[in-house]
Design an enzyme around this catalytic site. Sequence first.
Site, short mmCIF file in Angstrom:
data_model
loop_
_atom_site.label_atom_id
_atom_site.label_comp_id
_atom_site.label_asym_id
_atom_site.label_seq_id
_atom_site.Cartn_x
_atom_site.Cartn_y
_atom_site.Cartn_z
N GLY A 211 0.72 -1.45 0.16
CA GLY A 211 -0.15 -0.23 0.11
C GLY A 211 0.75 1.19 0.07
NE ARG A 212 -2.76 5.10 1.16
CZ ARG A 212 -4.20 5.31 1.20
NH1 ARG A 212 -4.68 6.17 0.77
NH2 ARG A 212 -4.95 4.32 2.14
CB ILE A 213 3.16 2.47 4.72
CG1 ILE A 213 2.22 3.68 5.31
CG2 ILE A 213 4.23 2.20 5.61
CD1 ILE A 213 1.35 3.28 6.48
CB ILE B 24 6.13 -0.64 10.89
CG1 ILE B 24 6.13 -1.00 9.29
CG2 ILE B 24 7.59 -0.73 11.35
CD1 ILE B 24 6.31 0.25 8.39
CB ALA B 25 1.70 -4.51 9.59
NE ARG B 26 -3.43 -1.96 13.83
CZ ARG B 26 -2.97 -0.78 13.51
NH1 ARG B 26 -1.77 -0.62 13.17
NH2 ARG B 26 -3.66 0.26 13.29
CD GLU C 100 0.33 -2.98 19.58
OE1 GLU C 100 1.36 -3.41 18.93
OE2 GLU C 100 -0.11 -1.93 19.56
CG HIS D 219 1.62 0.79 17.66
ND1 HIS D 219 0.60 -0.17 17.48
CD2 HIS D 219 1.39 1.61 16.61
CE1 HIS D 219 -0.03 -0.08 16.54
NE2 HIS D 219 0.36 1.13 16.02
CB ILE D 220 6.64 5.22 18.21
CG1 ILE D 220 8.13 4.23 18.22
CG2 ILE D 220 6.35 5.06 19.98
CD1 ILE D 220 9.24 5.14 18.72
#
Length: 328
Positions: A156-158, A238-240, A269, A287-288
């Site tokens: 996707g965009r990220i 860095i997803a979920r 988390e 999660h930053i």
Amino acid sequence: MSKPKILVARAVFPEVIARLEQHFEVEANQADDSWPKAELIARLQGKDGAFTTGGDRIDAEVLAACPQLKICANMAVGYNNFDLDAMTAAGVLATNAPDVLTETTADFGFALLMATARRITESEHYLRAGRWTKWSYDMFAGSDIHGSTLGVLGMGRIGQGIAKRGAHGFGMKVIYHNRSRLDAALEAECKASYVSKEELLKTADHVVLVLPYSPASHHTIGAAELALMKPSATLVNIARGGIVDDAALAAALRDKRIAAAGLDVFEGEPMVHPDLLAVSNVVLTPHIASASLPTRLAMASLAAANLIAFFNDKRPLTPLNTAVLAIK
Ligand code: DGY
């Protein structure tokens, strides 16, 4: 006419609250503790809308208990805290906060990849502990970023932002896997080649996960997938939480079946699997990925703008379940 009533479920920038107060009667959780479901339901009584974050679960039980609710505006691009089908069935609009965080999150994904591959935090802990007494030829020797193969899972965009950073900034060969293939122009812009998930895992030196969480993506990376990766490879999530089987990853890191991992998100988390805390070849952050001040303000402002636009003229900026708008 009285103003619509809004619940802000977590603490947020005072200027965003002030903007909401111009349009709504606002109850805000400035204590910033996540409310348990029963309290969230109690606070939502009589509210027309909610400003939510990724930790606030809106499901059928909440919706049934809060019949006045018309919209939930998430201050996050991810919305796995929403049961979207239940919201649509209840006629409650869901909005998220896409785009405004893309570049900041891609920056962070790259930072985490660099820190992981080059063993930055591990070596810093070593230095701070007073253990650095001499130079050694292989001390904290990690793997290279430049010229290596970057595998992006979820384009996707990220994911595209990470691919561009790798290809254009670091001369990486970029491969990707996604539910659907990008069009040729976008592939060329990202200098990325489409491959199967299996080929990506087998050939990438660095694998970055940027796919959305859903039941279908649960444990996309488990023991079998980790076994396909190179022993020298790094994995960045860095997803979920839930996309990686954290117990299987901790075992793979402990047994050096892959070299290292960088994790910003975790199953369950803010709890972190204890086995991950026990291995040194993992970089852990809370999660930053989207947490630059300008970006967090932009995310909060977009969530607020969605609420304002919805109550003004039913034209929110970034709706998720547009079917609800059609029947409003
Ligand atoms: C998002 O926007 O989904 C992020 O994970 C929250 O920071």
